[in-house]
Design a protein around this motif. Structure first.
Motif, mmCIF file in Angstrom:
data_model
loop_
_atom_site.group_PDB
_atom_site.id
_atom_site.type_symbol
_atom_site.label_atom_id
_atom_site.label_comp_id
_atom_site.label_asym_id
_atom_site.label_seq_id
_atom_site.Cartn_x
_atom_site.Cartn_y
_atom_site.Cartn_z
ATOM 1 N N LEU A 1 0.926 -1.204 -0.528
ATOM 2 C CA LEU A 1 -0.132 -0.018 0.021
ATOM 3 C C LEU A 1 0.587 1.371 0.103
ATOM 4 O O LEU A 1 0.686 1.938 -0.655
ATOM 5 C CB LEU A 1 -1.079 0.021 1.489
ATOM 6 N N LYS A 2 2.138 1.417 0.632
ATOM 7 C CA LYS A 2 3.117 2.518 0.688
ATOM 8 C C LYS A 2 3.715 2.750 -0.059
ATOM 9 O O LYS A 2 3.572 3.528 -0.892
ATOM 10 C CB LYS A 2 3.818 1.607 1.659
ATOM 11 N N LEU A 3 3.959 1.219 -0.698
ATOM 12 C CA LEU A 3 4.679 1.733 -2.329
ATOM 13 C C LEU A 3 3.546 2.259 -3.064
ATOM 14 O O LEU A 3 4.109 2.880 -3.868
ATOM 15 C CB LEU A 3 5.325 0.036 -3.090
ATOM 16 N N LEU A 4 2.322 1.389 -3.476
ATOM 17 C CA LEU A 4 1.477 1.971 -4.886
ATOM 18 C C LEU A 4 1.310 3.428 -4.153
ATOM 19 O O LEU A 4 1.020 4.244 -5.375
ATOM 20 C CB LEU A 4 0.199 1.622 -3.858
ATOM 21 N N ALA A 5 1.466 4.613 -3.008
ATOM 22 C CA ALA A 5 0.818 5.454 -2.918
ATOM 23 C C ALA A 5 1.881 6.933 -3.031
ATOM 24 O O ALA A 5 2.063 7.883 -3.426
ATOM 25 C CB ALA A 5 0.938 5.606 -1.252
ATOM 26 N N THR A 6 3.528 5.661 -3.462
ATOM 27 C CA THR A 6 4.634 6.263 -3.669
ATOM 28 C C THR A 6 4.128 6.201 -5.461
ATOM 29 O O THR A 6 5.162 7.145 -5.539
ATOM 30 C CB THR A 6 5.255 5.500 -3.299
ATOM 31 N N ILE A 7 4.394 5.724 -5.822
ATOM 32 C CA ILE A 7 3.800 5.499 -7.074
ATOM 33 C C ILE A 7 2.641 6.984 -7.112
ATOM 34 O O ILE A 7 3.107 7.414 -8.457
ATOM 35 C CB ILE A 7 3.232 3.837 -7.795
ATOM 36 N N CYS A 8 1.620 6.884 -6.824
ATOM 37 C CA CYS A 8 1.107 7.591 -7.424
ATOM 38 C C CYS A 8 1.465 9.546 -6.750
ATOM 39 O O CYS A 8 1.271 9.862 -7.914
ATOM 40 C CB CYS A 8 -0.521 7.750 -6.328
ATOM 41 N N VAL A 9 1.465 9.646 -6.130
ATOM 42 C CA VAL A 9 2.783 10.478 -5.607
ATOM 43 C C VAL A 9 3.491 10.606 -7.148
ATOM 44 O O VAL A 9 3.888 12.133 -7.409
ATOM 45 C CB VAL A 9 3.345 11.090 -4.695
ATOM 46 N N GLY A 10 3.762 9.845 -6.955
ATOM 47 C CA GLY A 10 5.339 9.886 -8.516
ATOM 48 C C GLY A 10 5.032 10.538 -10.213
ATOM 49 O O GLY A 10 5.221 11.197 -10.585
ATOM 50 N N PHE A 11 3.578 9.318 -10.308
ATOM 51 C CA PHE A 11 2.529 9.972 -11.568
ATOM 52 C C PHE A 11 2.232 11.581 -11.086
ATOM 53 O O PHE A 11 2.075 11.871 -12.854
ATOM 54 C CB PHE A 11 1.762 8.893 -11.943
ATOM 55 N N ALA A 64 -12.000 9.251 5.443
ATOM 56 C CA ALA A 64 -11.325 10.772 6.079
ATOM 57 C C ALA A 64 -9.715 10.201 5.344
ATOM 58 O O ALA A 64 -8.829 11.281 5.344
ATOM 59 C CB ALA A 64 -10.995 10.400 7.194
ATOM 60 N N ILE A 65 -9.763 8.638 5.408
ATOM 61 C CA ILE A 65 -8.510 8.869 5.529
ATOM 62 C C ILE A 65 -7.815 8.918 3.825
ATOM 63 O O ILE A 65 -7.232 9.006 3.040
ATOM 64 C CB ILE A 65 -7.741 7.210 5.724
ATOM 65 N N VAL A 66 -8.440 8.157 2.745
ATOM 66 C CA VAL A 66 -9.103 8.182 1.223
ATOM 67 C C VAL A 66 -8.940 9.885 1.044
ATOM 68 O O VAL A 66 -8.523 10.841 -0.150
ATOM 69 C CB VAL A 66 -10.038 7.590 0.179
ATOM 70 N N LEU A 67 -9.807 10.674 1.948
ATOM 71 C CA LEU A 67 -9.538 11.760 1.203
ATOM 72 C C LEU A 67 -8.143 13.017 1.443
ATOM 73 O O LEU A 67 -7.894 13.930 0.869
ATOM 74 C CB LEU A 67 -11.176 13.188 2.266
ATOM 75 N N ALA A 68 -7.815 12.010 2.779
ATOM 76 C CA ALA A 68 -6.194 13.253 3.522
ATOM 77 C C ALA A 68 -5.348 12.524 2.207
ATOM 78 O O ALA A 68 -4.486 13.525 1.505
ATOM 79 C CB ALA A 68 -6.389 12.353 4.430
ATOM 80 N N LEU A 69 -5.495 11.413 1.896
ATOM 81 C CA LEU A 69 -4.308 10.600 0.854
ATOM 82 C C LEU A 69 -4.739 11.791 -0.526
ATOM 83 O O LEU A 69 -4.006 12.559 -1.242
ATOM 84 C CB LEU A 69 -4.749 9.505 0.600
ATOM 85 N N LEU A 70 -5.741 12.311 -0.707
ATOM 86 C CA LEU A 70 -6.424 12.567 -2.107
ATOM 87 C C LEU A 70 -5.723 14.339 -1.876
ATOM 88 O O LEU A 70 -5.462 14.828 -2.836
ATOM 89 C CB LEU A 70 -8.017 12.785 -2.667
ATOM 90 N N SER A 71 -6.095 14.402 -0.546
ATOM 91 C CA SER A 71 -5.319 16.326 -0.919
ATOM 92 C C SER A 71 -4.394 16.093 -0.528
ATOM 93 O O SER A 71 -3.956 17.699 -0.673
ATOM 94 C CB SER A 71 -6.086 16.699 0.778
ATOM 95 N N THR A 72 -3.306 15.011 0.016
ATOM 96 C CA THR A 72 -1.879 15.491 -0.324
ATOM 97 C C THR A 72 -1.006 14.777 -2.104
ATOM 98 O O THR A 72 -0.551 15.883 -2.338
ATOM 99 C CB THR A 72 -1.732 14.099 0.752
#
Length: 88
Positions: A1-11, A64-72
């Protein structure tokens, strides 16, 4: 899950820099910088509200977790459109 978040940020960062590259000559520096700062402020306020809700809740609030990720991700996008590439 952390790797996916990192890939999303890079994209998001890469695609936002490409968008800024194409819009810079067409719109100019000032509109991109002002929209970038406004978007960054909105993203950080949204992130602060989400993290406060998550901290105060006794249960796990998935929305709230998904919204925090989308905010980031939106913060990274707005930074990469204006404040990141244009100021340098």
């Amino acid at each position: 899950l952390k790797l996916l978040a990192t890939i999303c940020v890079g994209f998001v960062k890469t695609s936002s820099i490409l968008i800024a590259t194409f819009l810079l000559d067409r719109l100019g520096r000032r509109p991109l910088l002002l929209s970038s700062v406004a978007g960054m402020i909105g993203s950080l306020v949204s992130l602060a509200v989400c993290l406060t809700i998550i901290d105060q809740s006794s249960t796990k609030l998935m929305w709230a977790i998904v919204l925090a990720l989308l905010s980031t991700l939106s913060y990274v996008a707005f930074f990469s459109i204006g404040m990141g590439p244009i100021t340098w």
